[in-house]
Design a protein around this motif. Structure first.
Motif, PDB file in Angstrom:
ATOM      1  N   ASP A   1       0.814  -1.206   0.000  1.00 48.78           N
ATOM      2  CA  ASP A   1       0.000   0.000   0.000  1.00 48.78           C
ATOM      3  C   ASP A   1       0.854   1.265   0.000  1.00 48.78           C
ATOM      4  N   GLU A   2       1.932   1.278   0.784  1.00 47.17           N
ATOM      5  CA  GLU A   2       2.765   2.470   0.899  1.00 47.17           C
ATOM      6  C   GLU A   2       4.087   2.338   0.150  1.00 47.17           C
ATOM      7  N   ASN A   3       4.275   1.220  -0.530  1.00 45.60           N
ATOM      8  CA  ASN A   3       5.454   0.978  -1.365  1.00 45.60           C
ATOM      9  C   ASN A   3       6.738   0.778  -0.562  1.00 45.60           C
TER      10      ASN A   3
ATOM     11  N   VAL B   1      17.862  -2.569  10.896  1.00 46.98           N
ATOM     12  CA  VAL B   1      16.426  -2.672  10.655  1.00 46.98           C
ATOM     13  C   VAL B   1      16.161  -3.598   9.470  1.00 46.98           C
ATOM     14  N   LEU B   2      14.893  -3.968   9.331  1.00 49.22           N
ATOM     15  CA  LEU B   2      14.417  -4.636   8.121  1.00 49.22           C
ATOM     16  C   LEU B   2      13.684  -3.594   7.294  1.00 49.22           C
ATOM     17  N   TYR B   3      14.145  -3.358   6.088  1.00 50.19           N
ATOM     18  CA  TYR B   3      13.544  -2.322   5.245  1.00 50.19           C
ATOM     19  C   TYR B   3      13.377  -2.872   3.836  1.00 50.19           C
ATOM     20  N   LEU B   4      12.133  -2.877   3.358  1.00 50.94           N
ATOM     21  CA  LEU B   4      11.831  -3.377   2.016  1.00 50.94           C
ATOM     22  C   LEU B   4      11.044  -2.328   1.242  1.00 50.94           C
ATOM     23  N   THR B   5      11.277  -2.276  -0.049  1.00 53.00           N
ATOM     24  CA  THR B   5      10.477  -1.443  -0.945  1.00 53.00           C
ATOM     25  C   THR B   5       9.818  -2.348  -1.978  1.00 53.00           C
ATOM     26  N   TYR B   6       8.635  -1.954  -2.402  1.00 59.41           N
ATOM     27  CA  TYR B   6       7.886  -2.774  -3.348  1.00 59.41           C
ATOM     28  C   TYR B   6       8.154  -2.355  -4.789  1.00 59.41           C
ATOM     29  N   ASN B   7       8.420  -1.064  -4.991  1.00 56.81           N
ATOM     30  CA  ASN B   7       8.760  -0.530  -6.312  1.00 56.81           C
ATOM     31  C   ASN B   7       7.668  -0.777  -7.339  1.00 56.81           C
TER      32      ASN B   7
ATOM     33  N   LEU C   1       0.931   0.720  -9.506  1.00 56.46           N
ATOM     34  CA  LEU C   1      -0.200   0.715  -8.575  1.00 56.46           C
ATOM     35  C   LEU C   1      -0.505   2.133  -8.114  1.00 56.46           C
ATOM     36  N   THR C   2       0.539   2.886  -7.746  1.00 54.84           N
ATOM     37  CA  THR C   2       0.333   4.246  -7.264  1.00 54.84           C
ATOM     38  C   THR C   2      -0.261   5.132  -8.352  1.00 54.84           C
TER      39      THR C   2
ATOM     40  N   LEU D   1       7.916 -11.948  -3.762  1.00 56.68           N
ATOM     41  CA  LEU D   1       7.780 -11.366  -2.430  1.00 56.68           C
ATOM     42  C   LEU D   1       8.562 -12.174  -1.394  1.00 56.68           C
ATOM     43  N   ILE D   2       8.453 -13.491  -1.462  1.00 57.50           N
ATOM     44  CA  ILE D   2       9.200 -14.351  -0.543  1.00 57.50           C
ATOM     45  C   ILE D   2      10.699 -14.151  -0.728  1.00 57.50           C
ATOM     46  N   LYS D   3      11.139 -13.992  -1.984  1.00 57.41           N
ATOM     47  CA  LYS D   3      12.556 -13.753  -2.247  1.00 57.41           C
ATOM     48  C   LYS D   3      13.006 -12.431  -1.627  1.00 57.41           C
ATOM     49  N   LYS D   4      12.198 -11.387  -1.730  1.00 57.39           N
ATOM     50  CA  LYS D   4      12.529 -10.104  -1.111  1.00 57.39           C
ATOM     51  C   LYS D   4      12.686 -10.247   0.402  1.00 57.39           C
ATOM     52  N   ILE D   5      11.735 -10.938   1.016  1.00 57.67           N
ATOM     53  CA  ILE D   5      11.750 -11.071   2.480  1.00 57.67           C
ATOM     54  C   ILE D   5      12.929 -11.921   2.934  1.00 57.67           C
ATOM     55  N   SER D   6      13.154 -13.052   2.265  1.00 57.99           N
ATOM     56  CA  SER D   6      14.254 -13.933   2.674  1.00 57.99           C
ATOM     57  C   SER D   6      15.609 -13.264   2.458  1.00 57.99           C
ATOM     58  N   ASP D   7      15.778 -12.512   1.379  1.00 62.16           N
ATOM     59  CA  ASP D   7      17.036 -11.808   1.140  1.00 62.16           C
ATOM     60  C   ASP D   7      17.311 -10.790   2.238  1.00 62.16           C
TER      61      ASP D   7
END
Length: 378
Positions: free
Chosen positions: A93-95, A144-150, A154-155, A289-295
């Motif tokens: 939602d917030e990217n 920290v854990l920081y992810l972006t959706y890019n 959608l936006t 998404l799983i790849k982003k989180i696991s990385d």
């Protein structure tokens, strides 16, 4: 002074009638945008919340504090399923999404923060706010854990195209309501002078009358001297059908689903294309998404030297196949010596067995090397 003003001035009683409010209605369709987002993002969030995070050290699965934080209770207020569902919702939602580790060893999702970027040094996060509390300290990117959706699509879509969908949906609703509307006229005695007090009372009576028509199955209209209500139309029932309105809402949900990579058949529960849609959903939507989180977890929680030794965090429970559905394929893979039983267990999401025999290759009798020239008697 215009001609209408002159006419109205000749009859002050008629002029006062123009101040009466006969209808006051405004429509807001902002819930359409929220509906499309909630339907699709929560669909992904519920999928990721079923994941199991496994910490592998020296080839063995570890059950420790990190396992508890990631799989059971990330913080004092959330279960792991709720935490990861909120994590995915904020990410899409917030990217972007920021997770901090407090001094009490709690994982918290930041509601607001300020990111300070550097070219050759780790970025810094300031004014990190969780609920109503703002942390005074700053957090390094390595902490920290920081992810972006890019997902700029959608936006851009939700900020642009939704305006057209909202306007069109409002127009369809208005047309449907107008064609089902009961219309009437109110006749007043123009010879009776309406001062401010009488006009307020008359307005209150008209409002009460229309409210009664709108809410009650049976509404009685009292006959008053100088006041007459006449019904001229009960609605012809034509106009936009409920199916057409539902199709527009479905189209909006489908457009958001296409941007996020969710097959629309899954969103709407179409069982005819379930298997094909599920495979595409896991591969092109959930897999990345799983790849982003696991990385991110491996980069922040596993030391570089330990990672080279084989230590890692694996995300299981979503993308793996059901062993009962691929039993025949498993038998062929083992019988052809392509995989050992333990390698197959890993692909199915199960832990390797401690039995050393499951690390060996097996071959059935009807398989032999092409270079072998033994006869049938051997």
């Amino acid at each position: 002074m215009g001609w209408l003003d002159k006419v109205l001035r000749r009859n002050s009683e008629l002029e006062s009638l123009f101040d009466l409010d006969l209808i006051d209605e405004t429509n807001h369709r902002a819930y359409l945008k929220q509906m499309a987002l909630e339907t699709n993002i929560n669909f992904i969030g519920r999928t990721i919340s079923q994941s199991e995070f496994r910490i592998i050290t020296d080839g063995k699965r570890q059950i420790d504090d990190w396992h508890y934080l990631l799989n059971v209770r990330p913080n004092t207020d959330q279960t792991a399923a709720k935490f990861w569902q909120d994590f995915i919702y904020k990410l899409i939602d917030e990217n972007e999404v920021l997770v901090i580790l407090t001094d009490n060893n709690d994982f918290l999702i930041a509601d607001d923060f300020e990111r300070v970027e550097y070219a050759v040094y780790p970025d810094v996060f300031k004014n990190v706010t969780v609920k109503d509390y703002t942390f005074a300290r700053t957090f390094q990117m390595t902490e920290v854990l920081y992810l972006t959706y890019n997902n700029k699509k959608l936006t851009n879509f939700m900020n642009g195209m939704f305006q057209d969908f909202g306007d069109l949906f409002s127009r369809m609703i208005e047309i449907s309501m107008r064609n089902h509307q009961i219309r009437g006229t109110v006749g007043l005695n123009a010879n009776q002078k309406l001062d401010s007090d009488h006009q307020d009372k008359l307005q209150a009576f008209i409002d009460k009358l229309f409210t009664s028509f709108k809410k009650n199955t049976v509404a009685l209209v009292p006959k008053l001297k100088g006041f007459e209500y006449t019904e001229v139309s009960k609605g012809d029932g034509k106009g936009q059908s409920i199916d057409e309105i539902n199709k527009l809402k479905k189209t909006l949900v489908d457009e958001v689903a296409n941007i996020l990579g969710i097959p629309t058949a899954l969103v709407h529960g179409d069982l005819a294309e379930y298997e094909t849609s599920l495979k595409a959903y896991i591969k092109f939507c959930i897999g990345p998404l799983i790849k982003k989180i696991s990385d991110e977890l491996n980069a922040k929680l596993i030391e570089k030297a330990d990672y080279f030794k084989g230590d890692r965090i694996e995300v299981r429970g979503v993308a793996e196949m059901n062993p009962l559905e691929v039993a025949d394929a498993v038998d062929k893979l083992i019988a052809s010596m392509a995989y050992t039983p333990n390698e197959i267990r890993g692909k199915l999401g199960d832990e390797p067995s401690s039995d050393p025999r499951l690390d060996e290759h097996y071959q059935t009798k009807n398989y032999q090397s092409a270079n072998t020239s033994e006869g049938g008697e051997n």
